[in-house]
Scaffold this motif. Structure first.
Motif, PDB file in Angstrom:
ATOM      1  N   LEU A  26       9.695  20.167   7.503  1.00  0.00           N
ATOM      2  CA  LEU A  26      10.818  20.988   7.170  1.00  0.00           C
ATOM      3  C   LEU A  26      10.955  20.585   5.791  1.00  0.00           C
ATOM      4  O   LEU A  26      11.115  19.249   5.467  1.00  0.00           O
ATOM      5  CB  LEU A  26      11.880  20.760   8.061  1.00  0.00           C
ATOM      6  CG  LEU A  26      12.024  21.126   9.573  1.00  0.00           C
ATOM      7  CD1 LEU A  26      13.201  20.800  10.238  1.00  0.00           C
ATOM      8  CD2 LEU A  26      11.507  22.600   9.719  1.00  0.00           C
ATOM      9  N   LYS A  27      11.127  21.417   4.872  1.00  0.00           N
ATOM     10  CA  LYS A  27      11.660  21.261   3.396  1.00  0.00           C
ATOM     11  C   LYS A  27      12.699  22.241   3.294  1.00  0.00           C
ATOM     12  O   LYS A  27      12.520  23.344   3.348  1.00  0.00           O
ATOM     13  CB  LYS A  27      10.214  21.412   2.511  1.00  0.00           C
ATOM     14  CG  LYS A  27       9.185  20.433   2.786  1.00  0.00           C
ATOM     15  CD  LYS A  27       8.140  20.832   1.780  1.00  0.00           C
ATOM     16  CE  LYS A  27       6.659  20.051   2.204  1.00  0.00           C
ATOM     17  NZ  LYS A  27       5.662  20.244   1.158  1.00  0.00           N
ATOM     18  N   VAL A  40      11.526  25.862   4.246  1.00  0.00           N
ATOM     19  CA  VAL A  40       9.803  26.071   4.567  1.00  0.00           C
ATOM     20  C   VAL A  40       9.427  25.315   5.640  1.00  0.00           C
ATOM     21  O   VAL A  40       9.909  23.940   5.502  1.00  0.00           O
ATOM     22  CB  VAL A  40       9.298  25.755   3.250  1.00  0.00           C
ATOM     23  CG1 VAL A  40       7.736  25.627   3.478  1.00  0.00           C
ATOM     24  CG2 VAL A  40       9.322  26.504   2.039  1.00  0.00           C
ATOM     25  N   ILE A  41       9.032  25.843   6.457  1.00  0.00           N
ATOM     26  CA  ILE A  41       8.485  25.177   7.827  1.00  0.00           C
ATOM     27  C   ILE A  41       7.014  25.233   7.856  1.00  0.00           C
ATOM     28  O   ILE A  41       6.379  26.181   7.787  1.00  0.00           O
ATOM     29  CB  ILE A  41       9.308  25.552   9.186  1.00  0.00           C
ATOM     30  CG1 ILE A  41       8.861  24.997  10.315  1.00  0.00           C
ATOM     31  CG2 ILE A  41       8.679  27.316   9.370  1.00  0.00           C
ATOM     32  CD1 ILE A  41       9.364  25.050  11.504  1.00  0.00           C
ATOM     33  N   GLN A  42       6.557  23.896   7.950  1.00  0.00           N
ATOM     34  CA  GLN A  42       5.083  23.825   7.948  1.00  0.00           C
ATOM     35  C   GLN A  42       4.613  23.503   9.296  1.00  0.00           C
ATOM     36  O   GLN A  42       4.955  22.687   9.857  1.00  0.00           O
ATOM     37  CB  GLN A  42       4.450  22.911   6.935  1.00  0.00           C
ATOM     38  CG  GLN A  42       4.723  23.295   5.520  1.00  0.00           C
ATOM     39  CD  GLN A  42       4.433  22.634   4.234  1.00  0.00           C
ATOM     40  OE1 GLN A  42       4.495  21.344   4.480  1.00  0.00           O
ATOM     41  NE2 GLN A  42       4.066  23.244   3.226  1.00  0.00           N
ATOM     42  N   PHE A  43       3.340  23.879   9.595  1.00  0.00           N
ATOM     43  CA  PHE A  43       2.825  23.784  11.017  1.00  0.00           C
ATOM     44  C   PHE A  43       1.325  23.148  10.731  1.00  0.00           C
ATOM     45  O   PHE A  43       0.639  23.805  10.052  1.00  0.00           O
ATOM     46  CB  PHE A  43       2.721  24.756  11.972  1.00  0.00           C
ATOM     47  CG  PHE A  43       1.914  24.528  13.290  1.00  0.00           C
ATOM     48  CD1 PHE A  43       2.591  23.532  14.060  1.00  0.00           C
ATOM     49  CD2 PHE A  43       0.584  24.844  13.465  1.00  0.00           C
ATOM     50  CE1 PHE A  43       1.938  23.436  15.204  1.00  0.00           C
ATOM     51  CE2 PHE A  43      -0.071  24.592  14.598  1.00  0.00           C
ATOM     52  CZ  PHE A  43       0.690  23.978  15.545  1.00  0.00           C
ATOM     53  N   THR A  44       1.204  21.851  11.144  1.00  0.00           N
ATOM     54  CA  THR A  44      -0.354  21.228  10.943  1.00  0.00           C
ATOM     55  C   THR A  44      -0.937  21.096  12.463  1.00  0.00           C
ATOM     56  O   THR A  44      -0.200  20.201  13.300  1.00  0.00           O
ATOM     57  CB  THR A  44      -0.336  20.034  10.295  1.00  0.00           C
ATOM     58  OG1 THR A  44       0.454  20.162   8.898  1.00  0.00           O
ATOM     59  CG2 THR A  44      -1.535  19.489   9.734  1.00  0.00           C
ATOM     60  N   LEU A  45      -1.891  21.642  12.900  1.00  0.00           N
ATOM     61  CA  LEU A  45      -2.277  21.498  14.237  1.00  0.00           C
ATOM     62  C   LEU A  45      -3.102  20.076  14.565  1.00  0.00           C
ATOM     63  O   LEU A  45      -2.976  19.464  15.468  1.00  0.00           O
ATOM     64  CB  LEU A  45      -3.483  22.535  14.693  1.00  0.00           C
ATOM     65  CG  LEU A  45      -3.932  22.468  16.024  1.00  0.00           C
ATOM     66  CD1 LEU A  45      -2.942  22.681  16.981  1.00  0.00           C
ATOM     67  CD2 LEU A  45      -5.108  23.451  16.332  1.00  0.00           C
ATOM     68  N   GLU A  54       5.854  29.005   6.681  1.00  0.00           N
ATOM     69  CA  GLU A  54       6.889  30.124   6.991  1.00  0.00           C
ATOM     70  C   GLU A  54       8.075  29.837   6.047  1.00  0.00           C
ATOM     71  O   GLU A  54       8.292  28.598   6.195  1.00  0.00           O
ATOM     72  CB  GLU A  54       7.146  30.366   8.624  1.00  0.00           C
ATOM     73  CG  GLU A  54       7.682  31.623   8.585  1.00  0.00           C
ATOM     74  CD  GLU A  54       7.832  32.408   9.922  1.00  0.00           C
ATOM     75  OE1 GLU A  54       8.761  33.418   9.977  1.00  0.00           O
ATOM     76  OE2 GLU A  54       7.295  31.800  10.886  1.00  0.00           O
ATOM     77  N   ARG A  55       8.705  30.919   5.469  1.00  0.00           N
ATOM     78  CA  ARG A  55       9.792  30.743   4.689  1.00  0.00           C
ATOM     79  C   ARG A  55      10.864  31.263   5.276  1.00  0.00           C
ATOM     80  O   ARG A  55      10.846  32.433   5.653  1.00  0.00           O
ATOM     81  CB  ARG A  55       9.767  30.899   3.076  1.00  0.00           C
ATOM     82  CG  ARG A  55       8.593  30.107   2.315  1.00  0.00           C
ATOM     83  CD  ARG A  55       8.178  30.676   1.172  1.00  0.00           C
ATOM     84  NE  ARG A  55       7.472  29.742   0.514  1.00  0.00           N
ATOM     85  CZ  ARG A  55       7.463  28.865  -0.282  1.00  0.00           C
ATOM     86  NH1 ARG A  55       8.685  28.501  -0.393  1.00  0.00           N
ATOM     87  NH2 ARG A  55       6.601  28.090  -0.674  1.00  0.00           N
ATOM     88  N   VAL A  84       7.797  15.945  14.208  1.00  0.00           N
ATOM     89  CA  VAL A  84       8.878  16.648  13.426  1.00  0.00           C
ATOM     90  C   VAL A  84       9.420  15.899  11.937  1.00  0.00           C
ATOM     91  O   VAL A  84       9.800  14.875  12.422  1.00  0.00           O
ATOM     92  CB  VAL A  84       9.974  17.459  14.259  1.00  0.00           C
ATOM     93  CG1 VAL A  84      10.794  18.160  12.974  1.00  0.00           C
ATOM     94  CG2 VAL A  84       9.443  18.188  15.409  1.00  0.00           C
ATOM     95  N   MET A  85       8.756  16.214  11.142  1.00  0.00           N
ATOM     96  CA  MET A  85       9.072  15.462   9.775  1.00  0.00           C
ATOM     97  C   MET A  85       9.977  16.298   8.955  1.00  0.00           C
ATOM     98  O   MET A  85       9.986  17.596   8.972  1.00  0.00           O
ATOM     99  CB  MET A  85       8.026  15.024   8.918  1.00  0.00           C
ATOM    100  CG  MET A  85       6.684  14.485   9.839  1.00  0.00           C
ATOM    101  SD  MET A  85       7.188  13.089  10.838  1.00  0.00           S
ATOM    102  CE  MET A  85       7.466  11.871   9.420  1.00  0.00           C
ATOM    103  N   GLU A  86      10.964  15.625   8.393  1.00  0.00           N
ATOM    104  CA  GLU A  86      12.116  16.339   7.312  1.00  0.00           C
ATOM    105  C   GLU A  86      12.103  15.716   6.208  1.00  0.00           C
ATOM    106  O   GLU A  86      12.326  14.391   6.213  1.00  0.00           O
ATOM    107  CB  GLU A  86      13.414  16.730   8.073  1.00  0.00           C
ATOM    108  CG  GLU A  86      14.333  17.382   7.161  1.00  0.00           C
ATOM    109  CD  GLU A  86      15.746  17.621   8.002  1.00  0.00           C
ATOM    110  OE1 GLU A  86      16.499  18.504   7.389  1.00  0.00           O
ATOM    111  OE2 GLU A  86      15.986  16.814   9.044  1.00  0.00           O
ATOM    112  N   ILE A  87      11.889  16.474   5.077  1.00  0.00           N
ATOM    113  CA  ILE A  87      11.906  15.999   3.679  1.00  0.00           C
ATOM    114  C   ILE A  87      13.218  15.840   3.396  1.00  0.00           C
ATOM    115  O   ILE A  87      14.188  16.803   3.394  1.00  0.00           O
ATOM    116  CB  ILE A  87      10.968  16.805   2.798  1.00  0.00           C
ATOM    117  CG1 ILE A  87       9.642  17.146   3.002  1.00  0.00           C
ATOM    118  CG2 ILE A  87      11.287  16.342   1.130  1.00  0.00           C
ATOM    119  CD1 ILE A  87       8.892  15.900   3.397  1.00  0.00           C
ATOM    120  N   ALA A  88      13.763  14.632   3.080  1.00  0.00           N
ATOM    121  CA  ALA A  88      15.166  14.444   2.846  1.00  0.00           C
ATOM    122  C   ALA A  88      15.564  14.824   1.562  1.00  0.00           C
ATOM    123  O   ALA A  88      14.820  15.195   0.566  1.00  0.00           O
ATOM    124  CB  ALA A  88      15.299  12.680   2.728  1.00  0.00           C
TER     125      ALA A  88
END
Length: 93
Positions: A26-27, A40-45, A54-55, A84-88
């Motif tokens: 999540l950014k 912006v949510i990014q998915f990496t398989l 997706e924005r 689940v990672m979130e950019i601070a």
């Protein structure tokens, strides 16, 4: 879903740290660091796989938008993400 409940459930997933793939990142972006109008949510398989993105855009702070936070949580749950990672912070556009 209540925005506070959604934020707590997302934070719980973020606090687990990296546990492997699939991974969600999540950014947050905005015109100032105080108000994130875009997420912006990014998915990496798997490692090295193409990132799907997706924005979501909001007129107000996306971090306090119930619809956006609920949608993020549903995406995380349906993707069965291990990490689940979130950019601070909020990146300024």
């Amino acid at each position: 879903m209540n925005v506070d409940k959604a934020k707590k459930r997302i934070a719980k997933q973020v606090n687990k740290g990296f546990k492997g793939y699939p991974q969600i990142t999540l950014k947050y972006f905005g015109k100032s660091s105080d108000c994130a109008t875009e997420v912006v949510i990014q998915f990496t398989l798997e490692e090295g796989a193409e990132v799907q993105e997706e924005r979501f855009v909001s007129e107000t702070d996306a971090r306090e938008n119930e619809v956006i936070q609920s949608a993020l949580l549903k995406i995380i749950e349906r993707a069965n993400a291990n990490s689940v990672m979130e950019i601070a912070g909020t990146s300024v556009l």
